[in-house]
Design a protein around this motif. Structure first.
Motif, short mmCIF file in Angstrom:
data_model
loop_
_atom_site.label_atom_id
_atom_site.label_comp_id
_atom_site.label_asym_id
_atom_site.label_seq_id
_atom_site.Cartn_x
_atom_site.Cartn_y
_atom_site.Cartn_z
N GLN A 273 0.84 -1.18 0.00
CA GLN A 273 0.00 0.00 0.00
C GLN A 273 0.88 1.24 0.00
OE1 GLN A 273 -3.02 0.14 3.04
NE2 GLN A 273 -3.34 -2.07 3.04
N SER A 274 0.28 2.38 -0.37
CA SER A 274 1.00 3.64 -0.23
C SER A 274 0.87 4.11 1.22
CB SER A 274 0.40 4.70 -1.16
OG SER A 274 -0.89 5.09 -0.70
N PRO A 275 1.84 4.88 1.72
CA PRO A 275 1.74 5.38 3.10
C PRO A 275 0.45 6.15 3.36
CG PRO A 275 3.96 5.71 2.26
CD PRO A 275 3.13 5.24 1.10
N ARG A 276 0.01 6.93 2.39
CA ARG A 276 -1.21 7.72 2.58
C ARG A 276 -2.43 6.80 2.69
NH1 ARG A 276 -2.19 12.91 -1.12
NH2 ARG A 276 -0.32 13.45 0.07
N THR A 277 -2.49 5.77 1.83
CA THR A 277 -3.61 4.83 1.89
C THR A 277 -3.63 4.11 3.23
OG1 THR A 277 -3.58 4.50 -0.50
CG2 THR A 277 -4.63 2.78 0.83
N LEU A 278 -2.46 3.71 3.72
CA LEU A 278 -2.38 3.01 4.99
C LEU A 278 -2.81 3.93 6.15
CD1 LEU A 278 -1.69 0.51 6.60
CD2 LEU A 278 0.70 1.23 6.62
N GLN A 279 -2.39 5.17 6.11
CA GLN A 279 -2.80 6.12 7.15
C GLN A 279 -4.31 6.29 7.18
OE1 GLN A 279 -0.32 9.58 6.18
NE2 GLN A 279 0.64 9.40 8.20
N ARG A 280 -4.92 6.41 6.00
CA ARG A 280 -6.38 6.56 5.93
C ARG A 280 -7.07 5.33 6.48
NH1 ARG A 280 -5.57 9.05 0.67
NH2 ARG A 280 -6.08 7.04 -0.29
N ALA A 281 -6.55 4.14 6.14
CA ALA A 281 -7.16 2.90 6.62
C ALA A 281 -7.07 2.79 8.14
CB ALA A 281 -6.49 1.70 5.95
N LEU A 282 -5.94 3.19 8.70
CA LEU A 282 -5.80 3.16 10.16
C LEU A 282 -6.73 4.18 10.82
CD1 LEU A 282 -1.92 2.82 10.56
CD2 LEU A 282 -3.66 1.12 11.17
N SER A 283 -6.84 5.35 10.22
CA SER A 283 -7.74 6.38 10.77
C SER A 283 -9.17 5.90 10.77
CB SER A 283 -7.61 7.67 9.96
OG SER A 283 -6.31 8.21 10.08
N ALA A 284 -9.57 5.13 9.73
CA ALA A 284 -10.93 4.61 9.66
C ALA A 284 -11.22 3.65 10.80
CB ALA A 284 -11.15 3.92 8.32
N GLU A 285 -10.16 3.04 11.36
CA GLU A 285 -10.31 2.14 12.51
C GLU A 285 -9.98 2.86 13.82
OE1 GLU A 285 -7.90 -1.31 11.83
OE2 GLU A 285 -9.05 -1.96 10.08
N ASN A 286 -9.87 4.18 13.76
CA ASN A 286 -9.52 4.99 14.94
C ASN A 286 -8.18 4.58 15.53
OD1 ASN A 286 -11.99 6.53 14.94
ND2 ASN A 286 -13.02 4.71 15.78
N GLN A 287 -7.23 4.29 14.67
CA GLN A 287 -5.90 3.89 15.07
C GLN A 287 -4.87 4.84 14.47
OE1 GLN A 287 -5.15 1.31 17.09
NE2 GLN A 287 -7.27 0.65 17.31
N SER A 288 -3.68 4.84 15.05
CA SER A 288 -2.57 5.60 14.49
C SER A 288 -1.32 4.73 14.53
CB SER A 288 -2.32 6.89 15.29
OG SER A 288 -1.70 6.62 16.53
N PHE A 289 -0.44 4.97 13.59
CA PHE A 289 0.79 4.18 13.52
C PHE A 289 1.63 4.38 14.77
CE2 PHE A 289 5.25 3.58 12.15
CZ PHE A 289 5.17 2.26 11.74
N LYS A 290 1.72 5.59 15.25
CA LYS A 290 2.53 5.89 16.43
C LYS A 290 2.03 5.12 17.65
CE LYS A 290 4.13 9.72 19.33
NZ LYS A 290 4.10 11.19 19.54
N THR A 291 0.71 5.11 17.85
CA THR A 291 0.14 4.40 19.00
C THR A 291 0.37 2.90 18.89
OG1 THR A 291 -1.55 6.10 19.32
CG2 THR A 291 -1.98 3.94 20.28
N ILE A 292 0.23 2.36 17.69
CA ILE A 292 0.43 0.92 17.49
C ILE A 292 1.86 0.54 17.86
CG2 ILE A 292 0.68 -0.86 15.71
CD1 ILE A 292 -1.79 0.34 14.37
N VAL A 293 2.84 1.33 17.43
CA VAL A 293 4.23 1.04 17.75
C VAL A 293 4.46 1.10 19.25
CG1 VAL A 293 6.62 1.83 17.50
CG2 VAL A 293 5.09 1.83 15.52
N GLU A 294 3.89 2.12 19.90
CA GLU A 294 4.08 2.29 21.34
C GLU A 294 3.48 1.12 22.12
OE1 GLU A 294 5.21 5.16 24.57
OE2 GLU A 294 5.84 4.68 22.53
#
Length: 348
Positions: A273-294
């Motif tokens: 996926q593209s980074p932008r597409t992945l960010q949108r998909a995570l946002s749709a699940e009320n998630q963020s990459f930073k929080t997942i890593v933490e």
């Protein structure tokens, strides 16, 4: 000492499953090893006698938990390694019978690859060839499952026994790789496979010569092979819901953390996926990459610190920190105590 936890929380997840046939012989082996099978299964969230319904799916997380609880109950830190080594393909039910009744090892593996998602949801089984060497790879994709060591050792043992069914009981792989670190004495692993065994690798692999693929299966049976294929086709209609985007991202984070080079761009590339597409998909699940890593780092820190054989520096490395001091600061923020204090407290 009162140990605190300021762990972040993630949303509920979709559940990965494995067919109940994988528990064949598990209760007996736990009891033989001096454990209490009923207690082990209860703590793992499983019921006794699941092998009697071999085509019924059970939670993969619970099966992984059962391996960990069995190791604790029996005092056998190599429980998964030992159970996998004795587990014959027939114990895998229709999935195993489809493999051993195939004409050749090549056909057996191709059948396992094509139907693996029926047997175990949200996991990877892949066969690749390069310069005359085959690598059979197994990896969990569900990032919710953090304690992966026992599962990896059980599954690699099971797969190795499928290869031995075609190649003979004295056949040995060229080498075996495990994704997890050597959390316990690794000599047992080398004794089990009679070859070089490495840890902290990219994934879990069995390496063997490509010429082995043409070996006939001694139990080849075209009629039974066809019957098992039909049974697998019927089971494929009950494939569970796919992993959420956040679960897939967590799986990639677990794999990439030890490299020390973890970014949204890297994960997006691995998920095609593209980074932008992945960010949108995570946002749709009320998630963020930073929080997942933490959150993933916090959960893995608890897991790795439970193994005394891993030094604090090694734990820091597995979590993607270049220095122990950086890990210590992060851990203090999460738990309000140092990693060494936490390790001592949880032992009491």
């Amino acid at each position: 000492m009162n140990v605190q936890s300021n762990a972040l929380q993630l949303n509920p997840r979709n559940e990965s499953t494995v067919l109940g046939s994988v528990t064949f012989g598990l209760e007996e082996f736990i009891d033989q090893q001096g454990g209490q099978s009923k207690t082990v299964l209860s703590r793992a969230g499983l019921q006794p006698g699941m092998y009697k319904k071999p085509n019924e799916p059970i939670p993969l997380q619970s099966f992984c938990n059962s391996m960990h609880e069995a190791a604790c109950s029996t005092g056998n830190e190599h429980f998964g390694l030992n159970f996998g080594a004795r587990f014959q393909p027939e114990g895998l039910g229709v999935f195993g019978y489809h493999a051993i009744t195939a004409p050749s090892l090549r056909d057996a593996l191709e059948g396992m690859l094509s139907s693996f998602n029926v047997f175990q949801k949200n996991s990877l089984l892949r066969l690749t060839q390069h310069q005359g060497i085959c690598s059979l790879e197994y990896r969990l994709l569900d990032g919710d499952i953090k304690d992966r060591r026992q599962d990896a050792e059980v599954t690699i043992g099971m797969l190795n026994n499928v290869l031995r069914r075609a190649l003979g009981p004295h056949w040995t792989p060229l080498k075996v790789h495990f994704q997890h670190p050597a959390l316990v004495d690794a000599l047992r692993h080398r004794d089990a496979y009679q070859c070089d065994v490495s840890f902290q690798r990219e994934s879990n692999f069995i390496f063997f010569r490509a010429g082995c693929l043409d070996s006939p299966m001694p139990d080849a049976d075209p009629i039974l092979h066809g019957i098992t294929l039909d049974a697998i086709a019927q089971l494929s209609g009950s494939v569970a819901q796919r992993l959420s985007v956040a679960q897939r991202v967590r799986g990639e984070v677990v794999d990439l953390l030890p490299s020390g080079e973890l970014s949204l761009e890297q994960v997006a590339e691995r998920l095609l996926q593209s980074p932008r597409t992945l960010q949108r998909a995570l946002s749709a699940e009320n998630q963020s990459f930073k929080t997942i890593v933490e959150v993933t780092r916090q959960e893995l820190a608890d897991y790795y610190l439970s193994y005394d054989q891993l030094s604090l520096s090694e734990v820091a490395f597995r979590l993607g920190y270049s220095e122990l001091s950086a890990f210590t600061r992060a851990f203090l923020r999460w738990k309000s105590v140092s990693p060494s204090q936490w390790r001592q407290a949880v032992k009491r």
